[in-house]
Design an enzyme around this catalytic site. Structure first.
Site, PDB file in Angstrom:
ATOM      1  N   ASP A   1     -21.164   1.582  -7.481  1.00 13.26           N
ATOM      2  CA  ASP A   1     -21.233   3.043  -7.384  1.00 13.26           C
ATOM      3  C   ASP A   1     -22.041   3.537  -8.578  1.00 13.26           C
ATOM      4  O   ASP A   1     -21.704   3.229  -9.724  1.00 13.26           O
ATOM      5  CB  ASP A   1     -19.833   3.655  -7.461  1.00 13.26           C
ATOM      6  CG  ASP A   1     -18.961   3.317  -6.253  1.00 13.26           C
ATOM      7  OD1 ASP A   1     -19.274   2.354  -5.542  1.00 13.26           O
ATOM      8  OD2 ASP A   1     -17.964   4.022  -6.038  1.00 13.26           O
TER       9      ASP A   1
ATOM     10  N   ASP B   1     -13.292   9.337   5.215  1.00 12.39           N
ATOM     11  CA  ASP B   1     -12.620   9.403   3.911  1.00 12.39           C
ATOM     12  C   ASP B   1     -11.463  10.370   4.054  1.00 12.39           C
ATOM     13  O   ASP B   1     -11.688  11.557   4.326  1.00 12.39           O
ATOM     14  CB  ASP B   1     -13.605   9.885   2.846  1.00 12.39           C
ATOM     15  CG  ASP B   1     -14.871   9.040   2.822  1.00 12.39           C
ATOM     16  OD1 ASP B   1     -14.760   7.829   3.046  1.00 12.39           O
ATOM     17  OD2 ASP B   1     -15.965   9.591   2.607  1.00 12.39           O
TER      18      ASP B   1
HETATM   19  O1  LIG Z   1     -19.024   6.081  -0.597  1.00 14.06           O
HETATM   20  C1  LIG Z   1     -19.251   7.283  -0.878  1.00 14.06           C
HETATM   21  O2  LIG Z   1     -20.148   7.924  -0.290  1.00 14.06           O
HETATM   22  C2  LIG Z   1     -18.425   7.987  -1.933  1.00 14.06           C
HETATM   23  C3  LIG Z   1     -18.584   9.347  -2.112  1.00 14.06           C
HETATM   24  C4  LIG Z   1     -17.835  10.002  -3.095  1.00 14.06           C
HETATM   25  C5  LIG Z   1     -16.935   9.317  -3.891  1.00 14.06           C
HETATM   26  C6  LIG Z   1     -16.781   7.937  -3.726  1.00 14.06           C
HETATM   27  C7  LIG Z   1     -17.522   7.283  -2.747  1.00 14.06           C
HETATM   28  N1  LIG Z   1     -17.385   5.925  -2.545  1.00 14.06           N
HETATM   29  C8  LIG Z   1     -16.507   5.106  -3.306  1.00 14.06           C
HETATM   30  C9  LIG Z   1     -16.553   3.723  -2.847  1.00 14.06           C
HETATM   31  O3  LIG Z   1     -17.191   3.340  -1.919  1.00 14.06           O
HETATM   32  C10 LIG Z   1     -15.750   2.736  -3.671  1.00 14.06           C
HETATM   33  O4  LIG Z   1     -16.656   1.905  -4.316  1.00 14.06           O
HETATM   34  C11 LIG Z   1     -14.852   1.924  -2.818  1.00 14.06           C
HETATM   35  O5  LIG Z   1     -13.982   2.774  -2.128  1.00 14.06           O
HETATM   36  C12 LIG Z   1     -14.055   0.879  -3.662  1.00 14.06           C
HETATM   37  O6  LIG Z   1     -12.816   1.393  -4.111  1.00 14.06           O
HETATM   38  P1  LIG Z   1     -11.889   0.565  -5.149  1.00 14.06           P
HETATM   39  O7  LIG Z   1     -11.872  -0.861  -4.695  1.00 14.06           O
HETATM   40  O8  LIG Z   1     -10.543   1.222  -5.052  1.00 14.06           O
HETATM   41  O9  LIG Z   1     -12.508   0.716  -6.502  1.00 14.06           O
END
Ligand SMILES: O=C(O)c1ccccc1NCC(=O)[C@H](O)[C@H](O)COP(=O)(O)O
EC number: 5.3.1.16
Length: 241
Positions: free
Chosen positions: A11, A130
């Protein structure tokens, strides 16, 4: 039985690889150069990378050039997410050579455009669902966007190929995935589901892998890898059994 696909996450915010808590702006921990992070996951054996432009998702600018550089440097499949909401941002995302894009806010706010791109690009379009409870969230997860199951039924009828399902309350918290949500979404659609948010341990990954027969195809892993709860090699091994 098919093996669960793992998608390590990178990210990007303000040029850095970060992880947020509950996807909230300002909660980020920085993990350095996004390209280096992506290459690390590739070297560890990842077959996929989940690459997110958080600034584009939040409307605080974008990291488009850097995201494109990362995507183009990968020999593995890339799922690109964050702020893909119109023809220009979609064209830029697809031009990186990514395998697919993940559409979030636009699926809630611009359903006609999303139906059009699903018809045009098929499998290259996934939709990110989401949620908090059963309410969808858009715009970097800051605005309500309708009911999960109504939206899922609409997208199914439009031919959406795949869903990336995130429980925002779990995201970035290392509290374990919402298995009930994943089960419920799988029961409501025959399309593959990619689980996202909350993975904290190899047992969490094994539990998600147990949902492959129900329709879960993959799991995105962010914070747990950066916090070194386990290695990607261990994760790949854990879901390959
Ligand atoms: O994916 C998006 O577009 C997004 C937009 C705004 C906030 C977060 C977003 N994505 C977050 C992710 O894809 C995380 O990397 C993923 O959920 C992993 O989560 P974790 O394993 O709990 O760190």
């Amino acid at each position: 039985m098919n093996t669960l696909e793992l998608l390590p996450a990178v990210d990007v915010r303000d040029g850095q690889a970060v992880r947020l808590v509950h996807g909230e702006s300002g909660s980020e921990t920085s993990y350095g150069d996004p390209l280096e992070a992506a290459l690390t996951w590739q070297r560890a054996g990842a077959e996929w990378l989940h690459l997110v432009d958080l600034d584009a998702a939040f409307g605080t600018g974008d990291n488009r050039a850097q995201i494109a550089e990362v995507a183009r440097s990968m020999d593995i499949k890339v799922e690109l997410s964050g702020g893909i909401r119109d023809d220009a941002s979609l064209a830029a995302a697809l031009a990186t050579g990514c395998t697919r894009v993940n559409i979030g806010t636009a699926a809630l706010e611009n359903p006609e455009w999303v139906a059009k791109i699903i018809a045009e690009y098929g499998d290259r379009i996934a939709v990110g669902l989401d949620v908090r409870g059963t309410t969808l969230r858009g715009r970097g997860w800051t605005r309500d966007g309708g009911d999960l199951y109504e939206t899922l039924a609409r997208l199914d009828s439009e031919g959406c190929a795949r869903y990336v399902v995130t429980d925002i309350n779990k995201d970035g918290t290392l509290q374990g995935p919402n298995l009930e949500l994943l089960r419920n979404v799988c029961a409501a659609t025959d399309r593959p589901v990619v689980a996202s948010g909350g993975v904290s341990s190899l047992d969490d990954l094994r539990a998600i892998a147990g949902l492959v027969p129900e329709g879960v195809e993959g799991a995105i892993v962010g914070k747990a890898l950066y916090a070194k709860a386990f290695t990607l090699e261990e994760a790949l091994e854990a879901v390959s059994r």
